[in-house]
Write an enzyme that holds these catalytic residues in place. Sequence first.
Site, PDB file in Angstrom:
ATOM      1  N   ILE A  54     -39.136 -13.322   2.409  1.00 18.73           N
ATOM      2  CA  ILE A  54     -40.047 -13.716   1.324  1.00 18.73           C
ATOM      3  C   ILE A  54     -39.409 -14.762   0.399  1.00 18.73           C
ATOM      4  CG2 ILE A  54     -39.498 -11.986  -0.450  1.00 18.73           C
ATOM      5  CD1 ILE A  54     -42.587 -11.537  -0.643  1.00 18.73           C
TER       6      ILE A  54
ATOM      7  N   GLY B 102     -32.357  -4.212  -1.332  1.00 18.19           N
ATOM      8  CA  GLY B 102     -33.568  -4.605  -0.593  1.00 18.19           C
ATOM      9  C   GLY B 102     -34.087  -5.980  -0.970  1.00 18.19           C
ATOM     10  N   VAL B 103     -35.408  -6.075  -1.047  1.00 15.45           N
ATOM     11  CA  VAL B 103     -36.021  -7.376  -1.335  1.00 15.45           C
ATOM     12  C   VAL B 103     -35.705  -7.793  -2.782  1.00 15.45           C
ATOM     13  CG1 VAL B 103     -38.317  -6.532  -2.014  1.00 15.45           C
ATOM     14  CG2 VAL B 103     -38.109  -8.720  -0.872  1.00 15.45           C
ATOM     15  N   ASP B 104     -35.561  -6.815  -3.657  1.00 15.68           N
ATOM     16  CA  ASP B 104     -35.227  -7.071  -5.067  1.00 15.68           C
ATOM     17  C   ASP B 104     -33.893  -7.838  -5.144  1.00 15.68           C
ATOM     18  OD1 ASP B 104     -35.308  -6.914  -7.781  1.00 15.68           O
ATOM     19  OD2 ASP B 104     -34.911  -4.768  -7.945  1.00 15.68           O
TER      20      ASP B 104
ATOM     21  N   GLY C 138     -39.335   0.497   1.789  1.00 15.67           N
ATOM     22  CA  GLY C 138     -37.917   0.459   2.163  1.00 15.67           C
ATOM     23  C   GLY C 138     -37.179   1.613   1.507  1.00 15.67           C
TER      24      GLY C 138
HETATM   25  N1  AR6 Z   1     -38.340 -10.512   2.613  1.00 20.23           N
HETATM   26  C1  AR6 Z   1     -39.390  -9.737   2.890  1.00 20.23           C
HETATM   27  N2  AR6 Z   1     -39.342  -8.402   2.966  1.00 20.23           N
HETATM   28  C2  AR6 Z   1     -38.142  -7.820   2.749  1.00 20.23           C
HETATM   29  C3  AR6 Z   1     -36.978  -8.560   2.442  1.00 20.23           C
HETATM   30  C4  AR6 Z   1     -37.111  -9.967   2.382  1.00 20.23           C
HETATM   31  N3  AR6 Z   1     -36.076 -10.759   2.088  1.00 20.23           N
HETATM   32  N4  AR6 Z   1     -35.950  -7.680   2.287  1.00 20.23           N
HETATM   33  C5  AR6 Z   1     -36.445  -6.450   2.484  1.00 20.23           C
HETATM   34  N5  AR6 Z   1     -37.755  -6.526   2.774  1.00 20.23           N
HETATM   35  P1  AR6 Z   1     -37.328  -2.424  -0.529  1.00 20.23           P
HETATM   36  P2  AR6 Z   1     -38.909  -0.509  -2.107  1.00 20.23           P
HETATM   37  C6  AR6 Z   1     -38.732  -5.461   3.057  1.00 20.23           C
HETATM   38  O1  AR6 Z   1     -36.327  -1.391  -0.229  1.00 20.23           O
HETATM   39  O2  AR6 Z   1     -39.057   0.383  -0.943  1.00 20.23           O
HETATM   40  C7  AR6 Z   1     -34.551  -1.874  -4.597  1.00 20.23           C
HETATM   41  O3  AR6 Z   1     -33.230  -1.446  -4.724  1.00 20.23           O
HETATM   42  C8  AR6 Z   1     -38.175  -4.155   3.566  1.00 20.23           C
HETATM   43  O4  AR6 Z   1     -38.006  -4.218   4.989  1.00 20.23           O
HETATM   44  O5  AR6 Z   1     -36.827  -3.768  -0.896  1.00 20.23           O
HETATM   45  O6  AR6 Z   1     -40.118  -0.785  -2.945  1.00 20.23           O
HETATM   46  C9  AR6 Z   1     -35.289  -1.903  -5.919  1.00 20.23           C
HETATM   47  O7  AR6 Z   1     -34.451  -2.273  -6.980  1.00 20.23           O
HETATM   48  C10 AR6 Z   1     -39.281  -3.188   3.192  1.00 20.23           C
HETATM   49  O8  AR6 Z   1     -40.308  -3.146   4.205  1.00 20.23           O
HETATM   50  O9  AR6 Z   1     -38.303  -1.962  -1.738  1.00 20.23           O
HETATM   51  C11 AR6 Z   1     -35.755  -0.494  -6.032  1.00 20.23           C
HETATM   52  O10 AR6 Z   1     -34.749   0.341  -6.527  1.00 20.23           O
HETATM   53  C12 AR6 Z   1     -39.908  -3.811   1.942  1.00 20.23           C
HETATM   54  O11 AR6 Z   1     -39.344  -5.124   1.833  1.00 20.23           O
HETATM   55  C13 AR6 Z   1     -36.088  -0.101  -4.627  1.00 20.23           C
HETATM   56  O12 AR6 Z   1     -35.270  -0.926  -3.808  1.00 20.23           O
HETATM   57  C14 AR6 Z   1     -39.617  -3.065   0.669  1.00 20.23           C
HETATM   58  O13 AR6 Z   1     -38.308  -2.508   0.721  1.00 20.23           O
HETATM   59  C15 AR6 Z   1     -37.524  -0.384  -4.274  1.00 20.23           C
HETATM   60  O14 AR6 Z   1     -37.785   0.141  -3.008  1.00 20.23           O
END
Ligand code: AR6
Length: 351
Positions: free
Chosen positions: A10, A31-33, A118
Site C-alpha cells: 500500500i 504491520g502496515v502501520d 493481521g
Molecule cells: N501493504 C498492504 N497491506 C499490508 C502491508 C502493506 N505494506 N503490510 C501488511 N499488510 P496489520 P491490524 C496487511 O497487522 O490487523 C499494528 O502494529 C496484512 O497482511 O498491519 O489492523 C498497529 O499498530 C494484513 O492483511 O493491521 C496495530 O497495533 C493487513 O495489512 C495493529 O498492528 C492488516 O494487518 C493493527 O492490526
Amino acid sequence: MPLQIIRNDITKLTCDAIVNAANPTLLGGGGVDGAIHKAAGSGLLTECRKLGGCEVGQAKITGGYKLPCRYVIHTVGPKWNGGQNGERELLESCYRESLRLALAHGCRSVAFPLIASGVYGYPKEQALKVAVDCITGFLIEHDMLVYLVVFDKSSFQIGEKLFTDIAAFIDDRYVDTHSISRRTQRDAWGESAVLGATGVSETDQAAISPNVLHGGARAQTTRSAQTPTLSLEDLLKREDESFSQALLRKIDEKGMTDSACYKKANVDRKLFSKIRSDVHYHPSKTTAIAFAIALELSLDETKDLLRKAGFALSRSSKFDIIIEYFIANGNYNVFEINEALFAFDQALLGV
Ligand code: AR6
C-alpha cells in the site's frame, strides 16, 4: 472500475489517500502501520502525536509526507475476540468513517489494506467480506475509486468448498475441450475455433462453408455440403445490433436503471457514459462479462452479448470456465466471482 482488489504494497500506491490500520495511540506499530510510518518519514509521527489518539472504529486524517499520496487516514480496527463481541460492527465503522473522511477531503481515490486482519486477528476471509460489503455500499451513493489492497495471497482465499467445486468444474470442461479438439481433428474442417472470437454467431459458423473461408479453393466436405451456405457478403450485409445497443436494450428489458447496472457490474460511470454515447464502443472482454453478470444473463445470453463485442467464451480458458461456473450456478455476485478469479490467478472482472 470503482472497487479494485489488487495485490500490492500500500505504501507504493499513488492515490489521494491511503488508509492505515493503526492502534489507539496512533503512534505507530508493526504491520502496515509500521510500513506506512517508515515510508512517510518522521513528519507523520510528529503530526500523529498532536491527534490525541483514536478510538476503535473511528478514523483520523493526516498528511502523506514522503508517501505518494496526499493523505493518510488512520483507523483503528477491532481486536478479534471470537466474533461475538461487536467486531463486525466496529470493522464496518472503520470503513465507513474512513470513507466519510476521504469524501470530506475531496479524495477521488483511496486505498485500504484489510483492516484488522493481521496483528488484530480478524479472520481474513471475513475481513475481506466486510471490506467489500462496506465499500460497495458506499459506492452506490458516491463516486470514488477505491482500492482494496491485499498484501499476501492468503488474504484472498475463497472457501475451500467453492475452490474444490470450481476446480472440478474446470477439470470437467478441460475434458470436454480435449474431446472437442479430438472431434475437430476428425472433422475435415475445424474453423469454429478460429471463428469463436470473431463475433460471428455459432449458427452463422455452422452455416459458413470452408469454401467461403478459403476463397473457394478447398473442397467441401460431406458435413458442410449438408449445411446451408451463407456467403461472406451475406454475412457482412447482416447488420447486427452493436454491443452498446444490446446492452442498453437488455438494461431496459430487465427494468434496471443505468446506474444500478453499471454499479452492480462494478464499472466506472465514465466508462459507462462512453459506452452509452458511442454506438460502436468496443469494451474489454472483462467489462463485457461484468455487464452480463450485472444483468444476470443466462449462459446463451452472455455468449450473445459477448459476441457483439467480438468475444467468445472458450473452454480452453480457465477464466472463461470460471465465469461459466458462476452463471451455471446462478451466482451473479461480481465480487465473489472476482475472489474466485483471483484464487485461480486470473484477471478480474470490470478492470
Ligand atoms: N501493504 C498492504 N497491506 C499490508 C502491508 C502493506 N505494506 N503490510 C501488511 N499488510 P496489520 P491490524 C496487511 O497487522 O490487523 C499494528 O502494529 C496484512 O497482511 O498491519 O489492523 C498497529 O499498530 C494484513 O492483511 O493491521 C496495530 O497495533 C493487513 O495489512 C495493529 O498492528 C492488516 O494487518 C493493527 O492490526
